[in-house]
Structure formats: structure tokens, C-alpha cells
Scaffold this active site. Structure first.
Site, PDB file in Angstrom:
ATOM      1  N   ALA A 109      13.280  -0.518  80.820  1.00 35.13           N
ATOM      2  CA  ALA A 109      12.966  -1.696  80.010  1.00 35.13           C
ATOM      3  C   ALA A 109      12.361  -2.885  80.744  1.00 35.13           C
ATOM      4  O   ALA A 109      11.752  -3.747  80.109  1.00 35.13           O
ATOM      5  CB  ALA A 109      14.211  -2.151  79.268  1.00 35.13           C
ATOM      6  N   ALA A 110      12.547  -3.021  82.071  1.00 39.09           N
ATOM      7  CA  ALA A 110      12.077  -4.247  82.745  1.00 39.09           C
ATOM      8  C   ALA A 110      10.556  -4.217  82.917  1.00 39.09           C
ATOM      9  O   ALA A 110       9.981  -3.151  83.095  1.00 39.09           O
ATOM     10  CB  ALA A 110      12.746  -4.369  84.112  1.00 39.09           C
ATOM     11  N   GLY A 112      10.528  -6.332  80.278  1.00 37.49           N
ATOM     12  CA  GLY A 112      11.094  -6.615  78.965  1.00 37.49           C
ATOM     13  C   GLY A 112      10.124  -6.913  77.843  1.00 37.49           C
ATOM     14  O   GLY A 112      10.547  -7.326  76.771  1.00 37.49           O
ATOM     15  N   ASP A 177       9.483   4.110  78.077  1.00 38.02           N
ATOM     16  CA  ASP A 177       8.203   3.589  78.590  1.00 38.02           C
ATOM     17  C   ASP A 177       8.244   3.864  80.092  1.00 38.02           C
ATOM     18  O   ASP A 177       8.647   3.014  80.878  1.00 38.02           O
ATOM     19  CB  ASP A 177       8.114   2.085  78.274  1.00 38.02           C
ATOM     20  CG  ASP A 177       6.781   1.496  78.685  1.00 38.02           C
ATOM     21  OD1 ASP A 177       5.754   2.164  78.500  1.00 38.02           O
ATOM     22  OD2 ASP A 177       6.768   0.369  79.217  1.00 38.02           O
ATOM     23  N   CYS A 230       1.389   4.170  80.950  1.00 37.55           N
ATOM     24  CA  CYS A 230       0.106   3.464  81.060  1.00 37.55           C
ATOM     25  C   CYS A 230      -0.803   4.264  81.991  1.00 37.55           C
ATOM     26  O   CYS A 230      -1.384   3.729  82.924  1.00 37.55           O
ATOM     27  CB  CYS A 230       0.291   2.023  81.512  1.00 37.55           C
ATOM     28  SG  CYS A 230       1.104   1.842  83.091  1.00 37.55           S
TER      29      CYS A 230
END
Ligand code: SAM
Length: 440
Positions: A109-110, A112, A177, A230
Site C-alpha cells: 500500500a505505501a 498510499g 499493486d 506499473c
């Protein structure tokens, strides 16, 4: 012309065929900055007037930034009115689109950006668990969620396998992610270009599978998993999705479309910088077959000392107290009074940086509201507010006092946006901003 690894260019040429020249031309253009407005601060858009450009087509709260916009220096940034986020990076949370009331996990998550977006979609109902195994990055994540007023959230610091053991099939929606080879960020990030190699990308793909296997175990039957990276690398993207579908037969590919990007194929969608105004990204939606979620646990009755502490806090902060957190479970641990949404999982044994909204520090006969509450209180809910101009706001952010007509705990606001607490005593507003947030 920027330098790109030859093996990367060769593979992209094979992937894109006739579109390769357009891709290369896009990489030669500067990337566009963007921000995501915080719907908890509807007054924030006015504070940014003239500084934002067109909407991001696939994210209703997304706006491209005007050239020269410096997000970090803006007072509205300090006040959590927006989060600076690359436009394509807004896609994964939009595909997951949690509904208010759901239990949501953001496993990687970071710092955020996506957690803030997910928390906003929950509208203070349900709960988000944001995990980041790197402690330093988890602290940044906690600070960013606090700034955005994302109260229905816990920030934890653990490896995915530790969480999967504790929370099997717990979540309605999980976002992975994943850490990746970062090809989609090459235009912006020379370090990602310098560190890239085919071997490193293969290593990323292996680690992503480990993370995905744990994530899948935490999705409830009938729940959904969004996987994003990404990078353009098929090994890390579509091949990992195919691997997951084979390894976990109770999952199937979901279908979705993003405005301005297009429709998914086999559950997957690539964002290419020559087709959209954004960097490279990959998003996949996977659905776990099965039934409905079990009912919620019954609310716990607050302990009498927690109720007394809340009464003390309400006395110190007159207002409407109509925020969602006014309905959550209260607990008093040591001197800290916290409100927790009951959809949060059990956190015992998990390294936890925050769980729900830390409301106040409470002692015998005294109470001190905490910064997180200043940032999470709905606009207009508190009676004692001191509206300051830009110059006074900058003075306040340095930790200095202000002149005031207020007595007692007061929310300091700039353009109706929260900055933090002051305490009015005999004409002086003492500054209670946390030391770590002061701008020297
Ligand atoms: N979702 C974030 C956002 O929107 O701000 C960006 C996440 S970044 C692409 C990937 C994160 O995964 C990094 O913060 C990294 O430290 C973390 N990470 C690294 N290894 C991990 C693991 N084994 N499990 C979970 N997260 C991991």
C-alpha cells in the site's frame, strides 16, 4: 533522447508491432502531473482554482495539473484536499471500486495513493486495511492516510503470508499493486531504467506470484481481487494472471472498462502512454466464485471508561458529531481513545501503526484531541473554528501561536480546510500541531 535498455526496446517492439514508433514518440514527450481531489474535502477544489487542468477520463476525482504546479508546497496539500498521483495509477482502485460497507485490503500500500482513493470510496463505512511490509514506508502511508482524513482504515506492517494465515477469506475486495520492474515509469524515473534487466523482471514476476497466492487466500467467496503493476512486462502481467487462474480454479477473469482507455480482455487491461495521457500501467480483475459474505459481528458495547472519555471529548469540542466514526466501537488503551469500524479484522499479533481513528489523549479530568480527528471531522461539524488567511496559516504551520477570540480547543482552518488544533487561552491560540508536521 533518453537512454532505454536495448533488451527492453526489442521486447516492446515485438509486443507493439506497428504501434512501436508512436510509443517511442510518446516517451520523448514530458509526462503530465495529476492530482486526485479528496471527496471528503469538497471545498478543496475552490482552493486550487486555476491550478488544475482537464479531468482524468477514468477517474472522476482526477485532474491533470497545470504546468508548473508544485503540489507539495500547497497549503491545500497540507490540508489533505488532494493527493498528487500519476493519472494511470488512479486506474486500479477505480477498477476495484469498493462500495461503502465493504471490507477492503490493500496489500502493497505505501505510500498510499491507492489506499487514499479506496478509503474515499468507502465513505467512512466498512473498513480498509492498508499493509506495507517496509516499516519506514508504512509510516509514510500512515501519515498520508491521516492527512486525507481516511479514518475507516488500519495501517499494518506485515508480510502477506502472516496476514493470510490470520485472515483467510475475510475481505470483499483486495488490491495487489505489486512491486514490479517499473517499465511504465521509465519516462519519469531514470533509476528504474538504470536498475532494469530481464533477470530482475523475472525475479519480480516470481515475487508477485508469492504475493498473489497469499492475496487470493484472503478474498472471500464472491469477492474480487485487482492485480496491478506499473510495467509492460507480460511475464509480470498477463502471465501472472494466467498462473493465478490455473493455480486457483475458484477464480475467474472479470470484465471491466475504463472511460478513455477501453475494455478488458481476459480480465486484463494495459494503459500505454501513446494511447492515453498517463504512464504505463497494467490492471487485472479476478473474481472468486461463490456466495455471500457472512453477517457482521455484533457491535461491542463500549467500556464505561471509554464512554466517559468520549463525553469529556464532546464537552471539549462542541459540535454535531454526525461523522460515521461516531457510530464505531470505542476503546481506551492507556490514554488513547480510539473509534474503530467493526468491519476491521482482528489485529492482535499484527504490527499495527494505526487502527481506526485515534480521537484523543485522555487523562483524569483533561482531554487533548489528536491531529487525526482534526483531519477526519466532517466540514462544518465543529462549532469552534478559527478561519485563518494564508499568512496566518503559514505562521501556524511553523508551530507559532495566533491571536484568537476563542477559548478552548479550536479547529484552525484555511479556506474551510482543516490544518490542525489550537487551544485558545486568554486571547492566544496555542499551537498543537504534531512536531513532525511543522514546516520550518
Ligand atoms: N499502492 C501504492 C500506492 O498507490 O501508493 C504503491 C505500491 S508500490 C508499487 C509496491 C509496494 O509493495 C512498495 O511499497 C513495496 O515496499 C511493497 N512490497 C515489497 N515487497 C512486498 C511484499 N512481499 N508484499 C507486499 N508488499 C511488498
Amino acid at each position: 533522447m533518453l537512454e532505454y535498455p536495448a533488451a527492453f526496446l526489442q521486447r516492446i517492439a515485438e509486443q507493439l508491432g506497428g504501434e512501436y514508433p508512436a510509443f517511442m514518440a510518446a516517451l520523448a514527450q514530458p509526462s503530465r502531473g495529476a492530482v486526485r481531489l479528496n471527496p471528503l474535502r469538497p471545498q478543496g477544489e475552490a482552493a486550487l482554482e486555476g491550478e488544475l487542468g482537464d479531468p482524468v477520463p477514468w477517474e472522476p476525482w482526477g485532474r491533470y495539473a497545470a504546468p508548473g504546479f508544485k503540489p507539495g508546497e500547497h497549503l491545500a496539500h497540507f490540508a489533505g484536499a488532494f493527493y498528487s498521483q500519476e493519472a494511470s495509477a488512479m486506474a486500479p482502485a477505480r477498477v476495484l471500486s469498493p462500495r461503502p460497507g465493504e471490507r477492503v485490503l490493500d496489500l502493497c500500500a505505501a505510500p498510499g495513493g491507492k489506499s487514499g482513493q479506496l478509503a474515499a470510496m468507502l465513505e467512512g463505512r466498512g473498513a480498509l486495511v492498508s499493509n506495507e511490509p517496509d516499516f519506514r514506508r508504512a509510516q509514510i502511508l500512515r501519515g498520508n492516510l491521516e492527512k486525507l482524513g481516511a479514518a475507516a482504515a488500519a495501517v499494518v506492517c506485515a508480510l502477506p503470508q502472516q496476514l493470510a494465515q490470520r485472515w483467510p477469506a475475510y475481505f470483499d475486495a483486495v488490491l495487489v499493486d505489486a512491486p514490479c520492474s517499473g517499465e511504465g515509469m521509465f519516462r519519469r524515473d531514470p533509476q528504474a531504467r538504470a536498475e532494469w534487466s530481464p533477470q530482475r523482471a523475472a525475479g519480480c514476476a516470481r515475487r508477485q506470484r508469492e504475493i498473489l497466492a497469499q492475496a487470493a487466500a484472503m478474498v472471500r467467496p464472491g469477492g474480487r481481487l485487482v492485480y496491478s503493476t506499473c510495467t509492460f512486462n507480460p511475464q509480470e502481467n498477463r502471465e501472472n494472471v494466467a498462473w493465478l487462474l490455473e493455480r486457483f480454479p475458484d477464480f475467474q477473469a472479470g470484465s471491466f472498462a475504463l472511460p478513455g482507455v477501453g475494455a478488458s480482455q481476459d480480465g486484463c487491461l494495459e494503459l500505454w502512454p501513446h494511447r492515453i495521457a498517463g504512464e504505463g500501467h497494467f490492471v487485472a480483475l479476478l473474481l472468486r466464485r461463490g456466495g455471500e459474505r457472512a453477517d457482521w459481528a455484533a457491535p461491542a458495547a463500549p467500556a464505561p471508561e471509554a464512554k466517559r472519555a468520549l463525553a469529556l471529548l464532546k464537552g471539549a469540542l462542541p459540535g454535531a458529531w454526525h461523522a460515521p466514526f461516531a457510530q464505531w466501537d470505542l476503546s481506551l488503551r492507556g490514554e488513547i481513545l480510539t473509534a474503530q469500524p467493526r468491519e476491521l479484522p482482528r489485529l492482535e499479533g499484527v504490527r499495527t501503526l494505526s487502527a481506526g481513528l485515534a480521537l484523543a489523549q485522555v487523562g483524569k479530568g483533561w482531554v487533548k484531541p489528536l491531529h487525526a480527528l482534526a483531519m477526519a471531522a466532517p466540514p462544518g461539524s465543529l462549532e469552534r473554528v478559527q478561519a485563518v488567511d494564508r499568512e496566518q496559516a503559514l505562521t501556524f504551520l511553523k508551530g507559532e501561536t495566533l491571536v484568537t477570540a476563542q477559548e478552548g480547543w479550536t479547529l484552525v482552518t484555511w479556506q474551510d480546510l482543516p490544518l490542525g488544533w489550537g487551544k485558545g487561552v486568554a486571547g492566544t491560540l496555542k499551537n498543537h500541531l504534531p512536531k513532525g508536521l511543522l514546516r520550518r
